[in-house]
Scaffold this motif. Sequence first.
Motif: not given
Length: 382
Positions: A45-47, A59-64, A67-68, A105-109
């Motif tokens: 979950x998120x808050x 969040x399944x069908x959203x951009x988030x 990755x969130x 953010x993906x990895x360190x980038x």
Amino acid sequence: MYEEKLQQEDEHDDVKKQEQIVKQTVEPTDCFQTTGTITEVRADYIIIDGIYFVPKTLLKNTEAGVHVEENTKLQFLANRKTDPLSGETSTKVVKIISVLGKHWSVGDTAATEEEDWTQPSDTTTTNTTTYYKSNRRREPGTVIGNENDILMVETDAGDPISVNIDKTSMSFVPAMGDYVTLDCVVQMDGKFVDFKGEVLEVVGIEPTRIVSDIGTVVAIEQEGGEIRITGSNSTVIYQTTILTDYRPKTGDRVEFKAVENKHVRMRCISVKLLSSAIMKTLENSPSQPLVKYDNNRQTANSLWQDKHGIRITGDFDVTLKDGQDRECRKVVIKNESDKQHKILKMLGPKAEMPQVCLKTPFAHAQTFLFPGESIEYEFEIS
């Protein structure tokens, strides 16, 4: 030309009316659309803004959904509910509408999407709270999942609807494949012609159709059995989990209630032995011959019979010649009702050296007696 002009004017009026519906101001209500920032991210979950709990399934069908992370700005639809007893207010996030601040953010980038300053920003849709009215609607569906007291019901409204069993009024216990009808509170959204918005809350769930009939038990297995409906070759399935005070036997005449199910066509939700069948079983029972007396005693050696269908039989006529003699006698307790009974314990004489002592079973042994079943007690008389 005149008709075309009238048609264009009508279409223009319809568009203006629709725009008026969309822009119509609604006073603050319990259903609202607003924005917030993710302040905490957990595994499931998120808050948002430190107060709004959001399961990641939303969040399944959203951009988030891919990755969130924290500090991401979201636009969401929520519904507020006040408990009528305690007066406490809780808010449920119904849907994540869009991701506004894209800082992934993906990895360190880290990639930050720059704003296009050449385009005017629409702050009216992102920074304001929009309120909606709500209405009740009945939504047909099929149970496709059940986990941790949460039912998942597939409907034509879009994504499957989750139903909290503990917080929903139910007339039966739903199972996988059951066809059901949901009593829903829904958002009234003027952007849709039919005002059919999101489902905000499921108030109740009931079977689409209940069938009541009579049949005969034709098969019994460890997990359930099969009943053939009287007057037809159709059968219905029952599971042992629905049985409370009756254990079916092959050949029993029963009355049942069943609901429509996707997998087994009809699924029993209750099975009950017919009263007439109970009486026939008692009349044909060889263990207790019926003897008529003028004092209305119906069974030989009957010691007790009450209105709840419990009968106690036995013979306590004993002749002892001296103090060392011992005699054993058996007493049978039988359940002649159509309901389950429970024997909590056997209370014997309270004297220090009673003349009657229970040998078997133990005095405090608890026993369930289903309809037609009996238990035997053995006493020693001195």
